[in-house]
Design an enzyme around this catalytic site. Sequence first.
Site, PDB file in Angstrom:
ATOM      1  N   ALA A 156      24.085 -12.816 -61.492  1.00 42.73           N
ATOM      2  CA  ALA A 156      23.714 -12.047 -62.591  1.00 42.73           C
ATOM      3  C   ALA A 156      24.374 -11.181 -62.910  1.00 42.73           C
ATOM      4  O   ALA A 156      24.958 -10.750 -64.127  1.00 42.73           O
ATOM      5  CB  ALA A 156      22.031 -11.485 -62.025  1.00 42.73           C
ATOM      6  N   GLY A 189      23.606 -24.597 -54.996  1.00 39.86           N
ATOM      7  CA  GLY A 189      23.989 -25.867 -55.599  1.00 39.86           C
ATOM      8  C   GLY A 189      24.569 -25.365 -56.956  1.00 39.86           C
ATOM      9  O   GLY A 189      25.398 -26.207 -57.619  1.00 39.86           O
ATOM     10  N   ALA A 297      26.073   0.179 -52.841  1.00 39.98           N
ATOM     11  CA  ALA A 297      25.286   1.403 -53.510  1.00 39.98           C
ATOM     12  C   ALA A 297      24.258   1.819 -52.714  1.00 39.98           C
ATOM     13  O   ALA A 297      23.650   0.952 -52.015  1.00 39.98           O
ATOM     14  CB  ALA A 297      25.105   0.643 -54.895  1.00 39.98           C
ATOM     15  N   ASP A 367      18.158  -4.172 -51.373  1.00 39.43           N
ATOM     16  CA  ASP A 367      18.783  -2.631 -51.922  1.00 39.43           C
ATOM     17  C   ASP A 367      18.349  -2.268 -53.057  1.00 39.43           C
ATOM     18  O   ASP A 367      18.064  -0.914 -53.291  1.00 39.43           O
ATOM     19  CB  ASP A 367      20.166  -2.573 -51.526  1.00 39.43           C
ATOM     20  N   ARG A 427       8.154 -26.934 -54.569  1.00 33.05           N
ATOM     21  CA  ARG A 427       8.703 -26.463 -53.023  1.00 33.05           C
ATOM     22  C   ARG A 427       7.487 -25.749 -52.657  1.00 33.05           C
ATOM     23  O   ARG A 427       7.371 -25.730 -51.259  1.00 33.05           O
ATOM     24  CB  ARG A 427       9.903 -25.428 -53.207  1.00 33.05           C
ATOM     25  N   HIS A 536      13.230 -17.562 -52.024  1.00 32.16           N
ATOM     26  CA  HIS A 536      13.314 -16.643 -53.275  1.00 32.16           C
ATOM     27  C   HIS A 536      12.063 -15.804 -53.342  1.00 32.16           C
ATOM     28  O   HIS A 536      11.054 -16.102 -53.029  1.00 32.16           O
ATOM     29  CB  HIS A 536      13.209 -17.763 -54.446  1.00 32.16           C
TER      30      HIS A 536
HETATM   31  P1  ADP Z   1      21.277 -13.191 -58.314  1.00 30.12           P
HETATM   32  O1  ADP Z   1      21.196 -14.652 -58.184  1.00 30.12           O
HETATM   33  O2  ADP Z   1      20.132 -12.202 -58.629  1.00 30.12           O
HETATM   34  O3  ADP Z   1      22.553 -12.902 -58.948  1.00 30.12           O
HETATM   35  P2  ADP Z   1      22.646 -12.854 -55.731  1.00 30.12           P
HETATM   36  O4  ADP Z   1      22.191 -13.041 -54.417  1.00 30.12           O
HETATM   37  O5  ADP Z   1      23.379 -14.281 -56.074  1.00 30.12           O
HETATM   38  O6  ADP Z   1      21.592 -12.508 -56.790  1.00 30.12           O
HETATM   39  O7  ADP Z   1      23.838 -11.829 -55.731  1.00 30.12           O
HETATM   40  C1  ADP Z   1      23.460 -10.420 -55.252  1.00 30.12           C
HETATM   41  C2  ADP Z   1      24.770  -9.666 -55.091  1.00 30.12           C
HETATM   42  O8  ADP Z   1      24.377  -8.347 -54.816  1.00 30.12           O
HETATM   43  C3  ADP Z   1      25.381 -10.160 -53.666  1.00 30.12           C
HETATM   44  O9  ADP Z   1      26.276 -10.583 -53.656  1.00 30.12           O
HETATM   45  C4  ADP Z   1      24.984  -8.940 -52.726  1.00 30.12           C
HETATM   46  O10 ADP Z   1      26.064  -8.993 -51.615  1.00 30.12           O
HETATM   47  C5  ADP Z   1      24.973  -7.803 -53.715  1.00 30.12           C
HETATM   48  N1  ADP Z   1      24.533  -6.621 -53.119  1.00 30.12           N
HETATM   49  C6  ADP Z   1      23.125  -6.720 -52.739  1.00 30.12           C
HETATM   50  N2  ADP Z   1      22.896  -5.274 -52.547  1.00 30.12           N
HETATM   51  C7  ADP Z   1      24.015  -4.322 -52.803  1.00 30.12           C
HETATM   52  C8  ADP Z   1      24.367  -3.023 -52.868  1.00 30.12           C
HETATM   53  N3  ADP Z   1      23.544  -2.226 -52.133  1.00 30.12           N
HETATM   54  N4  ADP Z   1      25.687  -2.662 -53.326  1.00 30.12           N
HETATM   55  C9  ADP Z   1      26.464  -3.511 -53.820  1.00 30.12           C
HETATM   56  N5  ADP Z   1      26.170  -4.801 -53.627  1.00 30.12           N
HETATM   57  C10 ADP Z   1      24.783  -5.399 -53.390  1.00 30.12           C
END
Ligand code: ADP
Length: 599
Positions: A156, A189, A297, A367, A427, A536
């Site tokens: 995202a 994947g 963050a 987070d 699933r 998920h």
């Molecule tokens: P999505 O599929 O919704 O894009 P992902 O799990 O692929 O979610 O990616 C979420 C990303 O956000 C991960 O790389 C994770 O390390 C990062 N992330 C989560 N919490 C924080 C935070 N507090 N600050 C910075 N990055 C974060």
Amino acid sequence: MKRRILTGFLAAVSLCFLTACHGAERMPSDRKEENVVSGAFQGEAKEGGLRVRVDVVVKENQITHIEILEHSETPGFEKTMTQLIDDIVARNCVQVDAVSGATQTSSRLLKAVEQAVLAAGLNPEELVPREQIEQNLNKESGQVDCDILIIGSGGAGLSAAIEARSKGNDHIIVLEKMSFGGGNTRMSGGEYAAPGNWVQESLGIEDSEELFFSDIYEGGQRGGNPELIQILVENALPNAYWLRDFVGVKYKDQQSWYGGHTVSRTLWPVGDGPNYVDTLIDKAVEMGTEIQYNTRAEELVMDESGRVTGVRARRKGMVVEYTAGKGVILATGGFGANVEMRMKYDTRWNDLDESISTTNSPAIVGDGLVMAEKAGANLVGMEEIQLYPINNPATGNYYFMDYARLNSNALLINKEGRRFVDEKDTRDHLSEAMLRQPDLKVYELIDSRVVREMNLEQLYESEISKCYDQGVLVRGSLQECCEYFDLPVEEVQKTIERFNTFVEAGKDEDFGRTQNLEKVGSDSYYMFSCIVSVHHTMGGVEIDPCARVIGTDGLPIPGLYAAGEVTGGIHGKNRLGSMSMPDTVTFGRIAAQSAREMK
Ligand code: ADP
């Protein structure tokens, strides 16, 4: 809920060592110039019969990444050690506090890292003077200004970053708390469901947006948000072209299929999640986005009017204040790796404690949800947590070779040697059925024809070899497979014969399976043991069609947008397989457009 039994680590535990010793290994690619060291270095600690081996990446005397290469600790070790690894990297220091309740384990990891640092030719005591680190802690390191700030570099966040730079010249920063990008998207994947896609066309598969909508809505047990699903449905195909033609993602000529999709409509990138994410990162960087790693963050900053104006983050112990003139996009993923949160919110599975593994990256601990809730965001569907059924008991991660069950023929049997479910079901239904089986023991059985036809040995060579080492996979005659897992061979034989009579009759009398009703052969098999894992989290911050975050007062919170797994309510009670990518891309792009236009 009964505790699952972890067969997979029997093999790993056989690596035990009796005496304490530590070792280190230097990789050939190292670079060392006048005491400024960069490179990857390995270290090992063996103690109390247990062993840990790590890879430590050093960049100009700073530890930037630590990977656990192998260990004989208990399952879940990597996840328990996440905080420790984060601390070492954040402080560039090996003298950090042990994880509470895991002192011995922490000590072994620290020793392994220390060995790697020594192998780098550095003195662990002198990485960065301790006093300086302490001075740095909580110190304000000034302010960074940008136009749009994106938190998280998964599917995202990266889609948002690329879109945000597609028009105009805004300064875009992505914050990523890990030392590398990708989150759960990297671990997947990278599969992408799109109705009417080019592979479907080449195969003559008919599909429609209406059918796609109904699959998603029914798959989520009619709990999803129809307005947001419709947006997903209309954007899935255009965004698949965007990924292929604009971003440069390469797709295979074949498709994949997941439970709940009426037809095969899932595009599959070459190189799975890792290649997919790296292509997105390359594109984002090429377009001028700045990705700041090792930056977590911690808090959204708001002005007096209630507008989100930035983020307080932490990098290497220091607090960094970011202001974002146009807005902040939350893309931090869900909370599948946060045991406390899943215990707090889950109402469906009874007990999602630490005995249940997760397929998630250890970074995915909610987070963004905590930050958003503090800023007044409305959280929706938090109780909807998805379990994935077919995972490796040694790691908790999904078996990629389960591709055989999804796209061809496989049987799922319990420890009594009986089938217990339609193997093609969704699933959540499969997980529910697995959790009802005696001792939670479940095995997937694939015959040699399917192994051959699906090219499993070539496609999943490295996974298969790891699985042998982990003791979770066996190949051989039915007798050999059953003996390996202590299953009653006569019962399994009867199960196969019964299933084959259903195939002849064209009807699965037991579980109503309709797809790939094909006979199971009789010469040799692959059999592997499976557990459920948290996969998920369908709940998250409420968004509107513009991906604006909605507050508890029902109004958008100015300056705050969200996309991906951090959002809630779109998919309802269950997200269908291969729907994560279209979701992250669609709402990632929309969030960026909205922020760009300050909607
Ligand atoms: P999505 O599929 O919704 O894009 P992902 O799990 O692929 O979610 O990616 C979420 C990303 O956000 C991960 O790389 C994770 O390390 C990062 N992330 C989560 N919490 C924080 C935070 N507090 N600050 C910075 N990055 C974060």
